[in-house]
Scaffold this motif. Structure first.
Motif, short mmCIF file in Angstrom:
data_model
loop_
_atom_site.label_atom_id
_atom_site.label_comp_id
_atom_site.label_asym_id
_atom_site.label_seq_id
_atom_site.Cartn_x
_atom_site.Cartn_y
_atom_site.Cartn_z
N THR A 169 0.81 -1.22 0.00
CA THR A 169 0.00 0.00 0.00
C THR A 169 0.84 1.27 0.00
O THR A 169 0.47 2.26 -0.63
CB THR A 169 -0.97 0.01 1.19
OG1 THR A 169 -0.22 -0.15 2.42
CG2 THR A 169 -1.99 -1.12 1.07
N THR A 170 1.98 1.26 0.69
CA THR A 170 2.82 2.44 0.72
C THR A 170 3.41 2.73 -0.66
O THR A 170 3.56 3.89 -1.06
CB THR A 170 3.97 2.27 1.74
OG1 THR A 170 3.40 2.07 3.03
CG2 THR A 170 4.86 3.50 1.78
N HIS A 171 3.74 1.67 -1.39
CA HIS A 171 4.35 1.84 -2.71
C HIS A 171 3.32 1.66 -3.84
O HIS A 171 3.69 1.55 -5.00
CB HIS A 171 5.50 0.86 -2.88
CG HIS A 171 6.63 1.11 -1.92
ND1 HIS A 171 7.60 2.07 -2.13
CD2 HIS A 171 6.92 0.57 -0.72
CE1 HIS A 171 8.45 2.08 -1.12
NE2 HIS A 171 8.06 1.18 -0.24
N HIS A 172 2.04 1.65 -3.48
CA HIS A 172 0.94 1.66 -4.44
C HIS A 172 1.06 0.53 -5.47
O HIS A 172 0.84 0.73 -6.67
CB HIS A 172 0.85 3.01 -5.14
CG HIS A 172 0.92 4.17 -4.20
ND1 HIS A 172 -0.04 4.40 -3.23
CD2 HIS A 172 1.86 5.15 -4.03
CE1 HIS A 172 0.30 5.47 -2.52
NE2 HIS A 172 1.44 5.93 -2.99
N GLY A 173 1.42 -0.65 -4.98
CA GLY A 173 1.45 -1.83 -5.84
C GLY A 173 2.67 -1.96 -6.72
O GLY A 173 2.71 -2.82 -7.60
N ALA A 174 3.70 -1.14 -6.49
CA ALA A 174 4.87 -1.16 -7.37
C ALA A 174 5.83 -2.31 -7.08
O ALA A 174 6.65 -2.68 -7.92
CB ALA A 174 5.62 0.17 -7.27
N TYR A 175 5.78 -2.88 -5.87
CA TYR A 175 6.69 -3.98 -5.50
C TYR A 175 6.30 -5.27 -6.22
O TYR A 175 5.12 -5.61 -6.31
CB TYR A 175 6.63 -4.22 -4.00
CG TYR A 175 7.73 -3.57 -3.20
CD1 TYR A 175 9.00 -4.16 -3.12
CD2 TYR A 175 7.51 -2.39 -2.51
CE1 TYR A 175 10.01 -3.58 -2.37
CE2 TYR A 175 8.52 -1.79 -1.76
CZ TYR A 175 9.77 -2.39 -1.69
OH TYR A 175 10.76 -1.82 -0.96
N ARG A 176 7.27 -6.03 -6.69
CA ARG A 176 7.03 -7.36 -7.24
C ARG A 176 6.72 -8.33 -6.10
O ARG A 176 7.34 -8.28 -5.03
CB ARG A 176 8.25 -7.85 -8.02
CG ARG A 176 8.49 -7.11 -9.33
CD ARG A 176 9.78 -7.61 -9.98
NE ARG A 176 9.74 -9.03 -10.20
CZ ARG A 176 9.26 -9.62 -11.29
NH1 ARG A 176 8.76 -8.87 -12.26
NH2 ARG A 176 9.26 -10.95 -11.43
N ILE A 177 5.75 -9.21 -6.34
CA ILE A 177 5.31 -10.12 -5.28
C ILE A 177 6.43 -11.11 -4.90
O ILE A 177 6.59 -11.44 -3.72
CB ILE A 177 4.05 -10.88 -5.71
CG1 ILE A 177 2.93 -9.89 -6.07
CG2 ILE A 177 3.57 -11.81 -4.58
CD1 ILE A 177 2.58 -8.90 -4.99
N ASP A 178 7.22 -11.57 -5.87
CA ASP A 178 8.29 -12.49 -5.52
C ASP A 178 9.34 -11.81 -4.65
O ASP A 178 9.92 -12.43 -3.75
CB ASP A 178 8.93 -13.11 -6.76
CG ASP A 178 9.39 -12.08 -7.78
OD1 ASP A 178 9.20 -10.87 -7.56
OD2 ASP A 178 9.94 -12.50 -8.82
N ARG A 179 9.58 -10.53 -4.89
CA ARG A 179 10.51 -9.79 -4.03
C ARG A 179 9.96 -9.65 -2.62
O ARG A 179 10.68 -9.78 -1.63
CB ARG A 179 10.80 -8.42 -4.64
CG ARG A 179 11.71 -7.55 -3.78
CD ARG A 179 11.91 -6.18 -4.37
NE ARG A 179 12.61 -5.31 -3.43
CZ ARG A 179 12.83 -4.02 -3.65
NH1 ARG A 179 12.43 -3.46 -4.78
NH2 ARG A 179 13.46 -3.28 -2.75
N ILE A 180 8.65 -9.36 -2.53
CA ILE A 180 8.02 -9.24 -1.21
C ILE A 180 8.13 -10.55 -0.45
O ILE A 180 8.46 -10.58 0.74
CB ILE A 180 6.55 -8.80 -1.37
CG1 ILE A 180 6.47 -7.37 -1.89
CG2 ILE A 180 5.81 -8.93 -0.04
CD1 ILE A 180 5.06 -6.92 -2.21
#
Length: 267
Positions: A169-180
């Motif tokens: 939410t802080t990055h508005h969906g910009a993070y890749r899920i595999d990285r998360i």
């Protein structure tokens, strides 16, 4: 068609991201309004008439004096009957646990009435709010919310799930899920299953919703749609338009043309 707002007590900030009052009188009694998906849970307390609301893609509709919409990824349709008056709050998932006494996942993709959330927003509170002026309404509601913080257990989701929610939410969906998943030390499957249990949507779906939510905020603030698309990571404005239709059930311009909101000082 004014809306009223007032900052709530600082102790409520982790749990309530917005609280507004609204008082609309419309020329067209058949006017409708699209309730858009967002990354928060929505609570509406309606007066003097109940809110006529259901999902856009179904024929079902119900009238709600008090309505709680869980995190969802499709639009609702509100039939105004020419008048809309009430108070609307947006809760975080932590706010769902502390104020509603329920995990956000339990209410995901649902439109619930006050009977489904127990003492969180009961008939007595609604009657009190309906019978006073706007300033007193905000006072009463703030006191009630502060009381809920002391009346519910201090339960929370796991630190890993809270961290993932914040990253998305802080990055508005910009993070890749595999990285998360790597960051929290979980497999993608484990992350997905745990995330859905707690919040009701998958991390990928929430990422798409968070990006749309940000795009909607920027467009509402007056940013040109082409700039919104670039700023929020869409490949082009056509991509933004497709996602917008999927989440909102209408084009960006149709959404932005609904219910122009004029902020006024709290009476």
């Amino acid at each position: 068609m004014p809306t009223f707002s007032r900052p709530l007590h600082s102790a409520l900030r982790p749990y309530v991201t917005s609280c507004v009052g609204y008082d609309y009188v419309l020329d067209d009694p058949h006017a409708t309004h699209h309730g858009l998906p967002s990354t928060g849970l929505t609570v509406v307390l309606s007066f003097p008439e109940p809110l006529d609301c259901g999902w856009l893609d179904t024929a079902d509709t119900r009238r709600h004096w008090t309505m709680v919409a869980g995190i969802h990824d499709r639009p609702a349709l509100i039939r105004t009957h020419g008048v809309q008056c009430g108070m609307q709050l947006q809760l975080t998932p932590t706010g769902a646990r502390r104020i509603l006494g329920l995990p956000a996942g339990q209410l995901a993709r649902t439109i619930a009435q006050h009977d489904d959330v127990g003492a969180a927003f009961d008939d007595a509170l609604h009657r009190q709010l309906a019978d006073v002026d706007w300033g007193s309404r905000f006072d009463l509601l703030e006191r009630h919310l502060l009381h809920r913080l002391t009346a519910t257990e201090r339960s929370s989701s796991s630190p890993e799930l809270s961290a993932v929610w914040t990253m998305i939410t802080t990055h508005h969906g910009a993070y890749r899920i595999d990285r998360i998943a790597d960051d929290v030390g979980w497999s993608r499957r484990h992350l997905r299953n745990r995330f859905i249990d707690e919040f009701g949507l998958s991390p990928k779906r929430l990422s798409l919703l968070a990006r749309f939510d940000r795009a909607h905020q920027l467009a509402t603030d007056g940013m040109p749609l082409a700039t919104v698309a670039h700023t929020t990571g869409y490949t082009d404005q056509a991509h933004l338009n497709r996602d917008w239709r999927a989440f909102a059930g209408q084009t960006p311009r149709e959404t932005l043309g609904e219910f122009p909101s004029v902020q006024e000082p709290l009476p």
